[in-house]
Design an enzyme around this catalytic site. Structure first.
Site, PDB file in Angstrom:
ATOM      1  N   LYS A  23       0.798  -1.226  -0.101  1.00 24.60           N
ATOM      2  CA  LYS A  23       0.105  -0.141  -0.082  1.00 24.60           C
ATOM      3  C   LYS A  23       0.931   1.429  -0.042  1.00 24.60           C
ATOM      4  O   LYS A  23       2.078   1.237   0.715  1.00 24.60           O
ATOM      5  CB  LYS A  23      -0.826  -0.054   1.171  1.00 24.60           C
ATOM      6  CG  LYS A  23      -2.321   0.324   0.980  1.00 24.60           C
ATOM      7  CD  LYS A  23      -2.951  -0.081   2.202  1.00 24.60           C
ATOM      8  CE  LYS A  23      -4.472   0.497   2.014  1.00 24.60           C
ATOM      9  NZ  LYS A  23      -5.358  -0.106   1.139  1.00 24.60           N
ATOM     10  N   ARG A  62      -2.362 -11.546  -3.664  1.00 28.48           N
ATOM     11  CA  ARG A  62      -3.500 -11.829  -4.390  1.00 28.48           C
ATOM     12  C   ARG A  62      -3.190 -13.079  -4.960  1.00 28.48           C
ATOM     13  O   ARG A  62      -2.325 -13.251  -5.873  1.00 28.48           O
ATOM     14  CB  ARG A  62      -3.948 -10.651  -5.192  1.00 28.48           C
ATOM     15  CG  ARG A  62      -5.449 -10.956  -5.972  1.00 28.48           C
ATOM     16  CD  ARG A  62      -5.839  -9.672  -6.671  1.00 28.48           C
ATOM     17  NE  ARG A  62      -5.959  -8.775  -5.955  1.00 28.48           N
ATOM     18  CZ  ARG A  62      -6.249  -7.481  -6.109  1.00 28.48           C
ATOM     19  NH1 ARG A  62      -5.898  -7.272  -7.296  1.00 28.48           N
ATOM     20  NH2 ARG A  62      -6.356  -6.482  -5.286  1.00 28.48           N
ATOM     21  N   GLU A  92      -2.480  -9.177   4.270  1.00 31.19           N
ATOM     22  CA  GLU A  92      -3.795  -9.756   3.988  1.00 31.19           C
ATOM     23  C   GLU A  92      -3.542 -10.634   2.747  1.00 31.19           C
ATOM     24  O   GLU A  92      -2.655 -10.418   1.894  1.00 31.19           O
ATOM     25  CB  GLU A  92      -4.505  -8.579   3.223  1.00 31.19           C
ATOM     26  CG  GLU A  92      -6.060  -8.925   3.004  1.00 31.19           C
ATOM     27  CD  GLU A  92      -6.882  -7.758   2.438  1.00 31.19           C
ATOM     28  OE1 GLU A  92      -8.045  -7.186   3.022  1.00 31.19           O
ATOM     29  OE2 GLU A  92      -6.625  -6.933   1.471  1.00 31.19           O
TER      30      GLU A  92
END
Ligand code: 0O2
Length: 263
Positions: free
Chosen positions: A48, A78, A140
């Site tokens: 980020k 991802r 994440e």
């Protein structure tokens, strides 16, 4: 206001992202190497940006000193899958790992977001060793199909363009697109076996041909010229027939010849 040293803050997250990318790419590679089905189609990662972190901290009223504890997706990877049912397999892979601890799972596939967003999120606590010592960070893992990702990437760009306020008409069409993407996933699931068998066959054929070509190259150092001519002709014939069993038998024959000539 506290000044944030972004370089120092972000470096461990970058390291964690690099490690996670490598680990999941290796899992995929290992499955393919062993000839077993890999539920992972591709893995990407992103860190980020400070502006996004500050935006999120502002939206969620997180003070600077709590950014690391409260913002869970500074480092994110991802994992994209071909089929919806692969997602559960990847989730299980994450659940059984000993090198990361799951903090929370968010199933936006069963509980689709009002925007139409579908994805499975896992928040993990991940230990890293840096030059400044050891620490654990939050990261994440987003797991979704290629179709879900196609939609989410487009919607993300529009959300950014309209600063979160996508016009109603466009939002309606986007929601329809999300349903269409999900319908595509459902349809693909019905021909899953057909697709995976074809992919497996393609991979087996590719590996066989590589072995055959390696053997032919090595045999040049041992076999006679006439024999090599025969072998090359036979290979071209079999190659043109596209018969996997004949390729297998020819590969075996070359393996034996390579043994005989000790090449
Ligand atoms: P970026 O640019 O990807 O980093 P939130 O409160 O919704 O901001 P929260 O509570 O941290 O987010 O968790 P959530 O809802 O699980 O979302 C985390 C990330 O999931 C988001 O990060 C997006 O990447 C993705 N996501 C969640 N909802 C949507 C959605 O409706 N559309 C799209 N395209 N992506 C979504 P960021 O920080 O929003 O963005």
């Amino acid at each position: 206001m506290e000044i944030i040293n972004w370089k120092e803050l972000l470096y461990p997250y970058e390291q964690a992202m690099d490690e996670l990318l490598l680990k999941f790419r290796c899992l995929d590679k290992e499955c393919r190497h062993l000839g077993i089905y890999s539920p992972i189609d591709s893995v990407t990662g992103r860190l980020k940006k400070p502006a996004s972190i500050l935006d999120k901290a502002g939206r969620k009223q997180i003070p600077p000193e709590q950014i690391e504890a409260k913002i869970e997706d500074i480092a994110g990877i991802r994992i994209l899958c071909q089929f919806v049912e692969d997602i559960e397999k990847v989730v299980d892979m994450v659940r059984t790992r000993k090198d990361m601890r799951i903090i929370e799972e968010r199933d936006y596939i069963t509980n689709t977001k009002p925007s139409g967003y579908r994805s499975y999120h896992i928040i993990i606590r991940y230990p890293i060793s840096t030059a400044l010592g050891s620490k654990e960070i939050l990261a994440e893992i987003q797991i979704r199909t290629n179709a879900m990702n196609f939609w989410a990437t487009a919607e993300h760009s529009l959300r950014y363009k309209y600063s979160g306020n996508i016009p109603e008409n466009l939002q309606k069409r986007l929601t329809n697109c999300a349903e269409a993407a999900f319908h595509l996933d459902r349809e693909m699931a019905t021909i899953r076996e057909e697709i995976t068998n074809a992919q497996r066959l393609h991979e087996i054929r590719g590996n066989l041909v590589s072995n055959i070509l390696d053997n032919i190259q090595s045999l040049h150092f041992g076999a006679k010229l006439e024999e090599m001519d025969e072998i090359n002709k036979e290979f071209v014939d079999i190659w043109n027939k596209e018969d996997i069993d004949e390729l297998k038998a020819f590969n075996e024959k070359l393996n034996v010849l390579a043994e005989v000539y000790r090449v």
